[in-house]
Design a protein around this motif. Structure first.
Motif, PDB file in Angstrom:
ATOM      1  N   VAL A   6      50.993  25.524  20.304  1.00 27.81           N
ATOM      2  CA  VAL A   6      50.808  25.219  21.721  1.00 27.81           C
ATOM      3  C   VAL A   6      50.182  23.839  21.835  1.00 27.81           C
ATOM      4  O   VAL A   6      49.217  23.530  21.134  1.00 27.81           O
ATOM      5  CB  VAL A   6      49.896  26.264  22.391  1.00 27.81           C
ATOM      6  N   HIS A   7      50.722  23.005  22.700  1.00 24.38           N
ATOM      7  CA  HIS A   7      50.166  21.674  22.964  1.00 24.38           C
ATOM      8  C   HIS A   7      49.672  21.638  24.402  1.00 24.38           C
ATOM      9  O   HIS A   7      50.417  21.984  25.317  1.00 24.38           O
ATOM     10  CB  HIS A   7      51.225  20.588  22.760  1.00 24.38           C
ATOM     11  N   TYR A   8      48.438  21.207  24.601  1.00 22.89           N
ATOM     12  CA  TYR A   8      47.881  21.096  25.947  1.00 22.89           C
ATOM     13  C   TYR A   8      48.313  19.772  26.566  1.00 22.89           C
ATOM     14  O   TYR A   8      48.189  18.726  25.946  1.00 22.89           O
ATOM     15  CB  TYR A   8      46.357  21.163  25.904  1.00 22.89           C
ATOM     16  N   HIS A   9      48.802  19.828  27.792  1.00 21.83           N
ATOM     17  CA  HIS A   9      49.175  18.617  28.519  1.00 21.83           C
ATOM     18  C   HIS A   9      48.070  18.155  29.458  1.00 21.83           C
ATOM     19  O   HIS A   9      47.818  16.972  29.578  1.00 21.83           O
ATOM     20  CB  HIS A   9      50.447  18.837  29.347  1.00 21.83           C
ATOM     21  N   PHE A  10      47.449  19.097  30.162  1.00 21.47           N
ATOM     22  CA  PHE A  10      46.420  18.707  31.117  1.00 21.47           C
ATOM     23  C   PHE A  10      45.494  19.864  31.434  1.00 21.47           C
ATOM     24  O   PHE A  10      45.819  21.028  31.218  1.00 21.47           O
ATOM     25  CB  PHE A  10      47.038  18.157  32.407  1.00 21.47           C
ATOM     26  N   LEU A  11      44.328  19.518  31.928  1.00 24.06           N
ATOM     27  CA  LEU A  11      43.349  20.430  32.482  1.00 24.06           C
ATOM     28  C   LEU A  11      42.914  19.816  33.806  1.00 24.06           C
ATOM     29  O   LEU A  11      42.405  18.695  33.828  1.00 24.06           O
ATOM     30  CB  LEU A  11      42.156  20.573  31.545  1.00 24.06           C
ATOM     31  N   ILE A  12      43.156  20.518  34.911  1.00 20.74           N
ATOM     32  CA  ILE A  12      42.816  19.996  36.230  1.00 20.74           C
ATOM     33  C   ILE A  12      41.912  21.007  36.941  1.00 20.74           C
ATOM     34  O   ILE A  12      42.341  22.121  37.237  1.00 20.74           O
ATOM     35  CB  ILE A  12      44.074  19.748  37.083  1.00 20.74           C
ATOM     36  N   PRO A  13      40.659  20.621  37.209  1.00 21.01           N
ATOM     37  CA  PRO A  13      39.783  21.522  37.963  1.00 21.01           C
ATOM     38  C   PRO A  13      40.135  21.491  39.448  1.00 21.01           C
ATOM     39  O   PRO A  13      40.648  20.499  39.953  1.00 21.01           O
ATOM     40  CB  PRO A  13      38.391  20.937  37.719  1.00 21.01           C
ATOM     41  N   SER A  14      39.850  22.593  40.148  1.00 21.44           N
ATOM     42  CA  SER A  14      40.127  22.652  41.580  1.00 21.44           C
ATOM     43  C   SER A  14      39.186  21.745  42.362  1.00 21.44           C
ATOM     44  O   SER A  14      39.500  21.335  43.480  1.00 21.44           O
ATOM     45  CB  SER A  14      40.004  24.091  42.103  1.00 21.44           C
ATOM     46  N   LYS A  15      38.036  21.444  41.781  1.00 15.41           N
ATOM     47  CA  LYS A  15      37.085  20.504  42.380  1.00 15.41           C
ATOM     48  C   LYS A  15      36.220  19.918  41.288  1.00 15.41           C
ATOM     49  O   LYS A  15      36.151  20.463  40.187  1.00 15.41           O
ATOM     50  CB  LYS A  15      36.241  21.174  43.455  1.00 15.41           C
ATOM     51  N   THR A  16      35.576  18.816  41.586  1.00 18.76           N
ATOM     52  CA  THR A  16      34.723  18.176  40.587  1.00 18.76           C
ATOM     53  C   THR A  16      33.249  18.316  40.927  1.00 18.76           C
ATOM     54  O   THR A  16      32.406  17.850  40.175  1.00 18.76           O
ATOM     55  CB  THR A  16      35.070  16.678  40.444  1.00 18.76           C
ATOM     56  N   LYS A  20      25.554  25.382  42.980  1.00 21.58           N
ATOM     57  CA  LYS A  20      25.024  26.376  42.043  1.00 21.58           C
ATOM     58  C   LYS A  20      25.497  27.752  42.491  1.00 21.58           C
ATOM     59  O   LYS A  20      25.498  28.070  43.674  1.00 21.58           O
ATOM     60  CB  LYS A  20      23.503  26.310  42.001  1.00 21.58           C
ATOM     61  N   GLY A  21      25.965  28.545  41.539  1.00 20.80           N
ATOM     62  CA  GLY A  21      26.443  29.886  41.852  1.00 20.80           C
ATOM     63  C   GLY A  21      27.936  29.975  42.103  1.00 20.80           C
ATOM     64  O   GLY A  21      28.464  31.057  42.334  1.00 20.80           O
ATOM     65  N   GLU A  22      28.652  28.851  42.046  1.00 18.41           N
ATOM     66  CA  GLU A  22      30.104  28.865  42.249  1.00 18.41           C
ATOM     67  C   GLU A  22      30.842  28.931  40.920  1.00 18.41           C
ATOM     68  O   GLU A  22      30.412  28.356  39.924  1.00 18.41           O
ATOM     69  CB  GLU A  22      30.570  27.581  42.960  1.00 18.41           C
ATOM     70  N   SER A  23      31.982  29.616  40.933  1.00 13.62           N
ATOM     71  CA  SER A  23      32.886  29.600  39.786  1.00 13.62           C
ATOM     72  C   SER A  23      33.833  28.407  39.940  1.00 13.62           C
ATOM     73  O   SER A  23      33.832  27.741  40.971  1.00 13.62           O
ATOM     74  CB  SER A  23      33.666  30.911  39.703  1.00 13.62           C
ATOM     75  N   PRO A  75      33.834  31.664  35.208  1.00  9.11           N
ATOM     76  CA  PRO A  75      32.796  32.323  36.000  1.00  9.11           C
ATOM     77  C   PRO A  75      31.584  31.432  36.288  1.00  9.11           C
ATOM     78  O   PRO A  75      31.243  30.535  35.506  1.00  9.11           O
ATOM     79  CB  PRO A  75      32.384  33.512  35.125  1.00  9.11           C
ATOM     80  N   ALA A  76      30.938  31.728  37.401  1.00  3.33           N
ATOM     81  CA  ALA A  76      29.758  30.970  37.836  1.00  3.33           C
ATOM     82  C   ALA A  76      28.645  30.984  36.787  1.00  3.33           C
ATOM     83  O   ALA A  76      27.903  30.003  36.656  1.00  3.33           O
ATOM     84  CB  ALA A  76      29.244  31.535  39.159  1.00  3.33           C
ATOM     85  N   MET A 108      35.016  15.918  34.148  1.00  4.32           N
ATOM     86  CA  MET A 108      33.588  15.997  34.470  1.00  4.32           C
ATOM     87  C   MET A 108      33.403  16.836  35.734  1.00  4.32           C
ATOM     88  O   MET A 108      34.089  16.644  36.722  1.00  4.32           O
ATOM     89  CB  MET A 108      33.015  14.592  34.684  1.00  4.32           C
ATOM     90  N   ILE A 109      32.455  17.779  35.665  1.00  2.00           N
ATOM     91  CA  ILE A 109      32.091  18.620  36.793  1.00  2.00           C
ATOM     92  C   ILE A 109      30.622  18.365  37.122  1.00  2.00           C
ATOM     93  O   ILE A 109      29.761  18.448  36.247  1.00  2.00           O
ATOM     94  CB  ILE A 109      32.293  20.113  36.451  1.00  2.00           C
ATOM     95  N   PHE A 110      30.337  18.059  38.386  1.00  3.98           N
ATOM     96  CA  PHE A 110      28.969  17.825  38.848  1.00  3.98           C
ATOM     97  C   PHE A 110      28.470  19.077  39.562  1.00  3.98           C
ATOM     98  O   PHE A 110      29.207  19.675  40.346  1.00  3.98           O
ATOM     99  CB  PHE A 110      28.918  16.611  39.777  1.00  3.98           C
TER     100      PHE A 110
END
Length: 112
Positions: A6-16, A20-23, A75-76, A108-110
């Motif tokens: 398996v080759h990974y092409h991308f990882l895209i978060p729904s938000k950056t 606190k307490g959010e998944s 998970p959060a 990066m996730i803040f």
């Protein structure tokens, strides 16, 4: 089902930025060209600047051929002081079959 590559092409978060307490929802694109479907463990790592930790994993079936994409919910609890030892302000998220190195793509996730 057999093992494949398996080759990974991308990882895209729904938000950056997470409160606190959010998944975190994440979209992952892969390439898998073998003819047989496989069970594959998707392993997510995080780096808070003090070190890399495995934060989440989930096994999914990858059907034969093509470039499928998968949605995951990290998970959060993976973004808490209890998990990291102190409240993280930012975490770099990676996906890898092994512990990530400088060549693994991520995002990066803040946390506020």
């Amino acid at each position: 089902m057999i093992e494949g590559k398996v080759h990974y092409h991308f990882l895209i978060p729904s938000k950056t930025q997470l409160k606190k307490g959010e998944s975190l929802n994440v979209l992952v694109g892969v390439a898998y060209k073998d003819e047989e479907p496989i069970y594959h463990e998707f392993v997510f790592y995080g780096d808070d600047g003090t070190g890399v930790k495995k934060i989440y994993s989930e096994t999914r079936i990858i059907e034969s051929g093509g470039n499928p994409h998968f949605y995951f919910n990290i998970p959060a609890e993976c973004f808490t002081a209890e998990f990291w030892g102190e409240d993280p302000e930012e975490i770099f998220i990676y996906i890898s079959d092994t512990s990530p190195d400088k060549h693994t793509d991520g995002s990066m996730i803040f946390i506020y």
